[in-house]
Enzyme design. Structure first.
Site, PDB file in Angstrom:
ATOM      1  N   HIS A 299       0.828  -1.207   0.000  1.00 31.89           N
ATOM      2  CA  HIS A 299       0.000   0.000   0.000  1.00 31.89           C
ATOM      3  C   HIS A 299       0.870   1.268   0.000  1.00 31.89           C
ATOM      4  O   HIS A 299       2.084   1.201   0.123  1.00 31.89           O
ATOM      5  CB  HIS A 299      -0.917  -0.006   1.220  1.00 31.89           C
ATOM      6  CG  HIS A 299      -0.166  -0.094   2.522  1.00 31.89           C
ATOM      7  ND1 HIS A 299       0.323  -1.281   2.988  1.00 31.89           N
ATOM      8  CD2 HIS A 299       0.192   0.847   3.427  1.00 31.89           C
ATOM      9  CE1 HIS A 299       0.941  -1.059   4.148  1.00 31.89           C
ATOM     10  NE2 HIS A 299       0.878   0.233   4.426  1.00 31.89           N
TER      11      HIS A 299
ATOM     12  N   THR B 296       3.703   5.601  -3.260  1.00 35.11           N
ATOM     13  CA  THR B 296       4.946   5.621  -4.035  1.00 35.11           C
ATOM     14  C   THR B 296       5.930   4.517  -3.642  1.00 35.11           C
ATOM     15  O   THR B 296       5.963   4.067  -2.499  1.00 35.11           O
ATOM     16  CB  THR B 296       5.683   6.973  -3.835  1.00 35.11           C
ATOM     17  OG1 THR B 296       5.796   7.208  -2.426  1.00 35.11           O
ATOM     18  CG2 THR B 296       4.952   8.120  -4.493  1.00 35.11           C
ATOM     19  N   ARG B 297       6.722   4.108  -4.618  1.00 35.22           N
ATOM     20  CA  ARG B 297       7.869   3.228  -4.417  1.00 35.22           C
ATOM     21  C   ARG B 297       8.984   3.697  -5.353  1.00 35.22           C
ATOM     22  O   ARG B 297       8.705   4.248  -6.416  1.00 35.22           O
ATOM     23  CB  ARG B 297       7.544   1.770  -4.793  1.00 35.22           C
ATOM     24  CG  ARG B 297       6.531   1.072  -3.898  1.00 35.22           C
ATOM     25  CD  ARG B 297       7.082   0.799  -2.514  1.00 35.22           C
ATOM     26  NE  ARG B 297       6.179  -0.006  -1.709  1.00 35.22           N
ATOM     27  CZ  ARG B 297       5.130   0.452  -1.018  1.00 35.22           C
ATOM     28  NH1 ARG B 297       4.839   1.739  -1.055  1.00 35.22           N
ATOM     29  NH2 ARG B 297       4.382  -0.364  -0.305  1.00 35.22           N
TER      30      ARG B 297
ATOM     31  N   LYS C  73       8.973  11.817   1.955  1.00 38.90           N
ATOM     32  CA  LYS C  73       9.048  10.485   2.604  1.00 38.90           C
ATOM     33  C   LYS C  73      10.514  10.073   2.752  1.00 38.90           C
ATOM     34  O   LYS C  73      11.235   9.984   1.744  1.00 38.90           O
ATOM     35  CB  LYS C  73       8.281   9.466   1.741  1.00 38.90           C
ATOM     36  CG  LYS C  73       8.343   8.042   2.259  1.00 38.90           C
ATOM     37  CD  LYS C  73       7.148   7.224   1.790  1.00 38.90           C
ATOM     38  CE  LYS C  73       7.456   6.366   0.597  1.00 38.90           C
ATOM     39  NZ  LYS C  73       6.310   5.531   0.184  1.00 38.90           N
TER      40      LYS C  73
ATOM     41  N   HIS D 196      15.825   1.579   6.202  1.00 35.61           N
ATOM     42  CA  HIS D 196      15.546   0.278   5.589  1.00 35.61           C
ATOM     43  C   HIS D 196      15.719  -0.864   6.611  1.00 35.61           C
ATOM     44  O   HIS D 196      16.367  -1.872   6.339  1.00 35.61           O
ATOM     45  CB  HIS D 196      16.495   0.091   4.402  1.00 35.61           C
ATOM     46  CG  HIS D 196      16.185  -1.080   3.520  1.00 35.61           C
ATOM     47  ND1 HIS D 196      15.002  -1.224   2.847  1.00 35.61           N
ATOM     48  CD2 HIS D 196      16.929  -2.162   3.198  1.00 35.61           C
ATOM     49  CE1 HIS D 196      15.025  -2.349   2.151  1.00 35.61           C
ATOM     50  NE2 HIS D 196      16.179  -2.942   2.350  1.00 35.61           N
TER      51      HIS D 196
ATOM     52  N   CYS E 297       4.147  -0.020   7.556  1.00 37.30           N
ATOM     53  CA  CYS E 297       4.219  -0.976   6.447  1.00 37.30           C
ATOM     54  C   CYS E 297       5.071  -2.134   6.961  1.00 37.30           C
ATOM     55  O   CYS E 297       5.690  -2.021   8.020  1.00 37.30           O
ATOM     56  CB  CYS E 297       4.863  -0.292   5.251  1.00 37.30           C
ATOM     57  SG  CYS E 297       4.671  -1.168   3.688  1.00 37.30           S
TER      58      CYS E 297
ATOM     59  N   LYS F  52       9.331  -2.894  -7.351  1.00 37.37           N
ATOM     60  CA  LYS F  52       9.790  -2.566  -8.709  1.00 37.37           C
ATOM     61  C   LYS F  52       9.853  -3.797  -9.611  1.00 37.37           C
ATOM     62  O   LYS F  52       9.829  -3.691 -10.825  1.00 37.37           O
ATOM     63  CB  LYS F  52      11.155  -1.861  -8.644  1.00 37.37           C
ATOM     64  CG  LYS F  52      12.255  -2.743  -8.086  1.00 37.37           C
ATOM     65  CD  LYS F  52      13.582  -2.033  -7.912  1.00 37.37           C
ATOM     66  CE  LYS F  52      13.732  -1.293  -6.616  1.00 37.37           C
ATOM     67  NZ  LYS F  52      13.565  -2.098  -5.385  1.00 37.37           N
TER      68      LYS F  52
END
Ligand SMILES: Cc1cc2nc3c(=O)[nH]c(=O)nc-3n(C[C@H](O)[C@H](O)[C@H](O)COP(=O)(O)OP(=O)(O)OC[C@H]3O[C@@H](n4cnc5c(N)ncnc54)[C@H](O)[C@@H]3O)c2cc1C
Length: 388
Positions: free
Chosen positions: A48, A51-52, A270, A274, A317, A350
């Site tokens: 969800h 953007t990525r 954003k 990671h 997320c 991606k």
């Protein structure tokens, strides 16, 4: 309860990977059912948000090769659906100039002739204003990288799947899988029989695999998705050609920090770390660890002078990590008509179109288009026997 129904293939989980797999199967004229436990769209898995990042900046050649194909498939889907899914912004990669992480990405890009420009401390701010390059850091820009509009991607691929005759049922949880020459899938609303089943259940993969006697060494972590307010609105906007960025490693970070130009929320950028904290996917919101936010606060204060160093919005997320952070794309070791796509380790979006193609090929018993050895389940057996 509906009467038992037959399909060529049942795909479990309508995140990005399951949706692309179902779409590929429908393109191959397979009668396909895509099942999702929650009402769509939802924000409780990994796909969800708006953007990525899409990029070829990787240390491994096999990911660069797969991205070559993925870009083509993204463009095909955009054309077919008449919807913009990708926006080129470029990707700034920064990291200690002599560090392993930074150097590997740089040499892999060069070896694969991916268009990129190396910046120097002298010309850095000419190209990237409002960002401070740390002392001793190298920097390069991968030109064709950019942003994928994630929510729009899911809507588009699911719509195209249904246009091809695919059946999408949400709010329907899979409660059991019975392996056999044909696989039986039981849900909260019905029973289905299929020649093959693809499991793309993200953080819930092991819960489903338990029905088949398999557990993979997957770790689910919660990511705090942080948005930082611009002091002057528009400073880091996508229209000002501010790129996506990755800070590969730094003094206090084990993992990279990444950011995207402001886009989804006006005036907010954003920027995330990671790495997250272990969670049960059904208890995600009980995980309240915030040390990642402290790391990000210091990064923003040091490197992004145009942002207020306190997150204005924090969303959630999840990542599903494998020990080596490479995906699982394979057949079940005991039942070769059960296919598994899992462990996307926070970098799978991606690859959605190419992952869909590969899982479709595996479920049809075809030779996969790419060498899948980095993604095979057997790679875990030496290190993590107990998990299998
Ligand atoms: C904050 C964040 C930032 C990211 N940034 C990037 C990025 O910049 N670039 C990139 O390439 N990738 C990125 N990723 C990673 C990428 O988003 C994930 O790898 C990808 O979304 C994983 O998709 P999935 O389909 O495997 O999982 P999910 O999206 O979680 O989908 C699995 C689905 O299965 C369903 N399901 C589970 N169990 C059942 C059941 N029993 N019955 C029916 N349905 C079930 C779930 O409800 C869910 O919808 C990011 C991820 C996060 C969290």
């Amino acid at each position: 309860m509906r009467p038992e129904e037959r399909f060529d293939c049942v795909v479990i989980g309508a995140g990005v990977q399951g949706s692309f797999t179902a779409y590929q199967l429908a393109q191959q004229n397979r009668n396909t059912l895509l099942l999702e436990q929650f009402v769509l769209p939802h924000s409780r898995g990994s796909s969800h948000g708006q953007t990525r990042i899409i990029r070829k900046a990787y240390s491994e050649d096999f990911y660069v090769d797969m991205m070559e194909e993925s870009y083509k498939l993204w463009a095909q889907l955009e054309k077919e659906a008449g919807v913009q899914l990708y926006r080129q912004t470029g990707l700034l990669v920064m990291g200690p100039e002599k560090s392993d992480g930074y150097l590997k990405v740089k040499t892999t890009l060069q070896r694969n002739k991916v268009p990129a420009v190396v910046l120097t401390p002298d010309n850095f701010n000419q190209h990237i204003p409002n960002l401070r390059l740390a002392e001793g850091d190298g920097a390069l820009v991968e030109i064709t990288a950019g942003v994928l509009y994630a929510d729009r991607v899911l809507r588009t691929v699911q719509t195209q799947f249904e246009k091809l005759g695919g059946v999408l049922r949400d709010n329907e949880e899979v409660t059991d899988i019975k392996p056999g020459p044909c696989v039986t899938v039981c849900t909260s609303a019905g029973v289905y029989v299929a020649n093959s089943v693809v499991i793309t259940a993200g953080p819930w993969t092991n819960a489903l695999l338990a029905h088949t006697g398999l557990q993979l060494p997957l770790e689910v972590v919660k990511i705090n998705v942080c948005y930082w307010k611009e002091k002057v609105s528009g400073t880091y906007h996508v229209k000002k050609r501010f790129p996506c960025f990755i800070q590969t490693e730094g003094e206090e970070t084990k993992e990279h920090i990444y950011g995207l130009p402001s886009n989804e929320y006006p005036g907010l950028v954003k920027i995330c770390y990671h790495m997250g904290s272990r969670t049960d996917p059904d208890q995600r919101d009980r995980q309240t660890e915030r040390t990642d936010i402290d790391i990000l606060r210091r990064f923003v204060a040091r490197c992004m002078p145009g942002l207020i160093p306190e997150p204005a919005v924090v969303e959630s997320c999840m990542y599903t990590l494998t020990p080596d952070h490479n995906f699982v794309l394979d057949c079940h070791p005991t039942y070769n008509n059960i296919i598994i796509g899992a462990g996307f380790s926070g970098h799978g979006f991606k690859f959605g179109p190419v992952v869909g193609k590969l899982l479709c090929e595996l479920s049809l018993g075809e030779v996969p288009s790419f060498d899948l050895s980095p993604f095979r389940i057997r790679r875990f057996q030496t290190n993590t026997k107990s998990a299998l």
